[in-house]
Scaffold this motif. Structure first.
Motif, PDB file in Angstrom:
ATOM      1  N   CYS A 137       0.880  -1.123   2.214  1.00  0.00           N
ATOM      2  CA  CYS A 137       0.913  -2.351   1.404  1.00  0.00           C
ATOM      3  C   CYS A 137       2.334  -2.846   1.122  1.00  0.00           C
ATOM      4  O   CYS A 137       2.519  -3.904   0.539  1.00  0.00           O
ATOM      5  N   LEU A 144       5.895  -5.657 -10.124  1.00  0.00           N
ATOM      6  CA  LEU A 144       7.000  -5.864  -9.171  1.00  0.00           C
ATOM      7  C   LEU A 144       6.868  -7.211  -8.480  1.00  0.00           C
ATOM      8  O   LEU A 144       5.792  -7.826  -8.484  1.00  0.00           O
ATOM      9  N   ILE A 180      -2.217   1.821  -9.834  1.00  0.00           N
ATOM     10  CA  ILE A 180      -2.690   2.696  -8.743  1.00  0.00           C
ATOM     11  C   ILE A 180      -3.273   3.981  -9.334  1.00  0.00           C
ATOM     12  O   ILE A 180      -2.662   4.584 -10.212  1.00  0.00           O
ATOM     13  N   GLY A 183      -6.063   0.687  -5.747  1.00  0.00           N
ATOM     14  CA  GLY A 183      -5.082  -0.217  -6.364  1.00  0.00           C
ATOM     15  C   GLY A 183      -5.767  -1.415  -6.994  1.00  0.00           C
ATOM     16  O   GLY A 183      -6.691  -1.971  -6.413  1.00  0.00           O
TER      17      GLY A 183
HETATM   18  C1  FNR Z   1       0.407   0.103  -3.062  1.00  0.00           C
HETATM   19  N1  FNR Z   1       1.688  -0.441  -2.967  1.00  0.00           N
HETATM   20  C2  FNR Z   1       1.895  -1.790  -3.201  1.00  0.00           C
HETATM   21  N2  FNR Z   1       3.124  -2.320  -3.095  1.00  0.00           N
HETATM   22  C3  FNR Z   1       3.331  -3.648  -3.321  1.00  0.00           C
HETATM   23  O1  FNR Z   1       4.459  -4.107  -3.247  1.00  0.00           O
HETATM   24  N3  FNR Z   1       2.284  -4.443  -3.671  1.00  0.00           N
HETATM   25  C4  FNR Z   1       1.024  -3.982  -3.783  1.00  0.00           C
HETATM   26  O2  FNR Z   1       0.110  -4.728  -4.091  1.00  0.00           O
HETATM   27  C5  FNR Z   1       0.792  -2.603  -3.542  1.00  0.00           C
HETATM   28  N4  FNR Z   1      -0.448  -2.085  -3.677  1.00  0.00           N
HETATM   29  C6  FNR Z   1      -0.677  -0.736  -3.422  1.00  0.00           C
HETATM   30  C7  FNR Z   1      -1.941  -0.203  -3.541  1.00  0.00           C
HETATM   31  C8  FNR Z   1      -2.166   1.157  -3.320  1.00  0.00           C
HETATM   32  C9  FNR Z   1      -3.545   1.699  -3.475  1.00  0.00           C
HETATM   33  C10 FNR Z   1      -1.100   1.980  -2.964  1.00  0.00           C
HETATM   34  C11 FNR Z   1      -1.327   3.442  -2.710  1.00  0.00           C
HETATM   35  C12 FNR Z   1       0.170   1.456  -2.845  1.00  0.00           C
HETATM   36  C13 FNR Z   1       2.834   0.448  -2.772  1.00  0.00           C
HETATM   37  C14 FNR Z   1       3.325   0.563  -1.353  1.00  0.00           C
HETATM   38  O3  FNR Z   1       2.269   0.688  -0.475  1.00  0.00           O
HETATM   39  C15 FNR Z   1       4.236   1.772  -1.212  1.00  0.00           C
HETATM   40  O4  FNR Z   1       3.541   2.898  -1.644  1.00  0.00           O
HETATM   41  C16 FNR Z   1       5.507   1.642  -1.985  1.00  0.00           C
HETATM   42  O5  FNR Z   1       6.268   0.657  -1.359  1.00  0.00           O
HETATM   43  C17 FNR Z   1       6.338   2.921  -2.079  1.00  0.00           C
HETATM   44  O6  FNR Z   1       6.382   3.560  -0.867  1.00  0.00           O
HETATM   45  P1  FNR Z   1       7.475   3.340   0.301  1.00  0.00           P
HETATM   46  O7  FNR Z   1       7.474   1.898   0.661  1.00  0.00           O
HETATM   47  O8  FNR Z   1       8.783   3.765  -0.289  1.00  0.00           O
HETATM   48  O9  FNR Z   1       6.980   4.206   1.389  1.00  0.00           O
END
Ligand code: FNR
Length: 722
Positions: free
Chosen positions: A211, A241, A257, A272
């Protein structure tokens, strides 16, 4: 078009108003409680932290019935559910919602188990069957509880003709996502239609990717780190964010989350819940900005008020420059240079203040170097010279490094490095303005640890500089007047005559800050016939050039009336009459005495016009206070009913006696506070304890050196009968 009075239209308007109040909090303030319900076996398999607070202390999985009972769910009172749709129990209602019926949610109440009271809370329940999700998830449904703050409004919404549409809005505003941490990079495996609605990415575009594709250049790295850490620790998390929709639109995303665990506690998925809270964040930012503007304005006003009141107390130019610099550093800038022009237009030694103060030896060395540069080789095109020449009323450089070298005065390498070493990101230069023109320049600099100086800072520095400029001009005018008064004063004091058979000494000591230059005087003159001598010590009220001039006149008048050798009280009476008759507006104290030599010493006659008593030191060191013949001050006789002066006091003085006459500046000088009685006692003590052979000069030195205060000027005469 319905008429305004149409009841149906009015009901719709009311419902609209209710929605306008209800929906924003539902959508934006909600931090959701989330359940995962297995529709096949009617079990709750997961509850996030908030949901667990609704039914605390229960282990999952458990049936929807048990969970509903544990959470104390009830339908909202007074809501008539449509005929045939009335569920047999809240659990049924919950299950129905979980299956997506009604598609847009239901209001329900729950016990607020964590609250101190047993108040019930109204929740809006949304069911989201994971249609289209991979097989393992396809039989699951998300059940989301959003707090609604007002039961009546919820009821109103549910009943309203617009309900379906608006519940649909609600359903489309909160997006849901599920990821699979068992697959590399934890990709999305399911998103609801609201996700597409909010982000512009379709199901197929989103699923299979992490995501983070919603993030962009301005997304805060620290928040991303926070999410990564929570996921790694398998902890739930709610954060906000900045995200970017497919078309590049930026929106604030409130992201919640929760890890979903299997019966062995292993995390199988993350759920999420996302809400677009841009309106809330922006409103909050606008509020914060407005608040900080108000706070800034209040700070600035406080700074100005503080500065003005402190400055009002100061009479020294240097003190004004110090106060000016203190007002601006470190509150507004990192360091400042204040340059003043003297009366001839020459640049005086500049005042430089850096927030590191003198404590940092390195900074102190650079400040010294900068002062030398400012004194000796200011760049002609630099801000200070341009301000001093009157070319501009203000200069604001917001980015020193990329500013035009002329603007920033950065033309010369040595100068530039000095300024950059002291820290320069932005600078403001304004004139020290006064009625007579430009008295100098204030340059305030902010380093890169601070935001760049702004137009508001320019206005503030200007305000402070104008006040300081006017004050500086006043002190200069005042200093000039004082200097003139002191010169006049000195020019009016007589040269002491040589008196046969007597040793005379006299001293005039101006006040330390010269603020009190004024009307103290002494005079010693031979009387007609050449034998006797007249002595006056007096004090004309006031401390300015006028009182100095009056003193000059009065001393001449006393001398003129004294010359024929009249008795002192007669002389003072004549002075009173002259002032009265000629409308001369004087107010003064003085003691007038005559000394006429005799075989054994001298006859002393004296009369006092409200003046501190003189003293006589006899040859054996005994000190007598001459407090006889006390009459009113000079200049008030016309105000008194009976203004005649008492007859002279007359004393025979032995040879070796010394007469000492003085003004109150001397007796006031001995203690921390002026006190006539204590001062006189101290004077007597000092006089008595002086060596037996102390000359009049020596006695005067003893007395004037013992002074601890110099708040007023002092005139003193000592005469010894040889
Ligand atoms: C996410 N992430 C996420 N990030 C974002 O900017 N907007 C979003 O809507 C979401 N939604 C979301 C839902 C769920 C269920 C998860 C598990 C995570 C976070 C994103 O996918 C990621 O985990 C973060 O960016 C941190 O990890 P990285 O990028 O450092 O690997």
């Amino acid at each position: 078009m319905p008429r305004p009075s149409d009841p149906a239209a009015r009901a719709r308007r009311d419902a609209d108003a209710a929605l306008a109040t209800l929906l924003p909090p539902l959508v934006h303030e909600a931090t959701a409680a989330v359940l995962v319900v297995d529709l096949d076996n009617r079990q709750v398999t997961f509850a996030n932290d908030l949901a667990r607070q609704l039914a605390p202390g229960r282990d999952l999985p458990m049936t929807v019935d048990d969970w509903s009972a544990a959470a104390g769910l009830e339908d909202v009172e007074g809501i008539e559910l449509p005929e045939g749709a009335t569920p047999s129990s809240p659990a049924e209602s919950l299950l129905r919602v979980a299956q997506g019926e009604p598609a847009t949610g239901e209001a329900i109440t729950a016990m607020r188990a964590t609250a101190a009271t047993d108040a019930r809370e109204v929740l809006w329940v949304l069911g989201l069957p994971l249609e289209g999700a991979p097989d393992a998830l396809a039989n699951l449904s998300l059940v989301v509880f959003l707090p609604a703050r007002n039961a009546q409004l919820v009821a109103g919404v549910q009943e309203s003709a617009m309900t379906l549409r608006d519940r649909a809005v609600l359903a489309t505003r909160v997006s849901f996502t599920i990821t699979d941490p068992a697959t590399p990079d934890n990709p999305l495996v399911w998103v609801n239609p609201a996700f597409t609605e909010t982000t512009g990415y379709t199901f197929d575009e989103a699923v299979g990717r992490n995501c983070r594709f919603l993030q962009g250049p301005d997304t805060d790295e620290r928040v991303i780190d926070e999410i990564r850490a929570s996921l790694a620790a398998e902890r739930p998390l709610t954060t906000t964010l900045l995200n970017y929709a497919k078309d590049g639109r930026r929106f604030w995303n409130e992201l919640s989350i929760s890890p979903v665990r299997d019966h062995e506690g292993k995390v199988t998925h993350f759920v999420g819940v996302q809400a677009d809270v841009t309106a809330r964040v922006e409103a909050q930012q606008a509020r914060d900005d407005a608040l900080s503007q108000v706070a800034d304005a209040a700070d600035r006003l406080a700074l100005l008020a503080d500065f003005t009141s402190r400055m009002a107390m100061s009479q020294q130019p240097q003190q004004i420059l110090e106060l000016l610099a203190d007002a601006l550093v470190p509150r507004v800038g990192t360091w400042c240079v204040i340059v003043t022009l003297d009366d001839g237009g020459t640049i005086a030694d500049p005042y430089v203040l850096h927030e590191a103060g003198d404590t940092d030896a390195d900074v102190a060395r650079r400040i010294a170097a900068l002062r030398a540069v400012v004194r000796e080789q200011l760049p002609e095109t630099g801000p200070i010279m341009r301000v001093l020449r009157g070319e501009t009323r203000d200069i604001l450089v917001t980015d020193y490094d990329s500013a035009d070298p002329g603007e920033s005065g950065a033309a010369d390498d040595e100068r530039t490095s000095l300024i950059t070493e002291l820290g320069a990101r932005s600078l403001v230069a304004v004139p020290l303005l006064a009625r007579s023109g430009i008295l100098g320049c204030v340059m305030l600099v902010a380093d890169d640890q601070r935001p760049p100086l702004s137009e508001a800072d320019v206005a503030l520095v200007q305000d402070v500089a104008v006040r300081a400029g006017l004050m500086l001009e006043n002190t200069r005018l005042y200093a000039r007047e004082r200097a003139a008064a002191a010169t006049l004063q000195r020019s009016l004091l007589p040269r002491l005559p040589t008196v046969e058979g007597m040793t005379v000494a006299a001293e005039y000591v101006p006040a330390a800050d010269e603020a009190a230059v004024g009307g103290d005087w002494y005079d010693v003159f031979p009387l007609r016939g050449g034998k006797a001598v007249g002595i006056v010590v007096g004090d004309v009220m006031g401390h300015n050039i006028d009182s100095a001039a009056r003193m000059g006149k009065l001393s001449t008048i006393v001398r003129s009336y004294g010359w024929p050798g009249s008795d002192p009280h007669v002389v003072l009476t004549a002075v009173d009459e002259l002032l009265d008759g000629s409308n001369l507006d004087f107010l003064a104290t003085c003691v007038y005495a005559t000394l006429t030599p005799t075989e054994t010493g001298a006859t002393l006659r004296y009369s006092s016009a409200g003046h501190p008593p003189a003293v006589v030191r006899e040859p054996d060191g005994t000190v007598r206070v001459l407090d006889g013949s006390r009459g009113p001050m000079i200049g008030i006789s016309r105000l008194l009913a009976n203004s005649s002066r008492p007859a002279d006091a007359v004393i025979e003085l032995e040879r070796g006696s010394t007469l000492i006459c003085f003004t109150d500046g001397l007796t006031d000088a001995f203690g921390p506070e002026p006190d006539m009685d204590e001062g006189l006692a101290e004077l007597c003590r000092l006089t008595a304890s002086a060596p037996a052979d102390a000359t009049p000069r020596r006695l005067i030195e003893t007395l004037t050196r013992a002074a601890v205060r110099h708040g007023d000027d002092v005139a003193v005469v000592a005469m010894c009968i040889d």
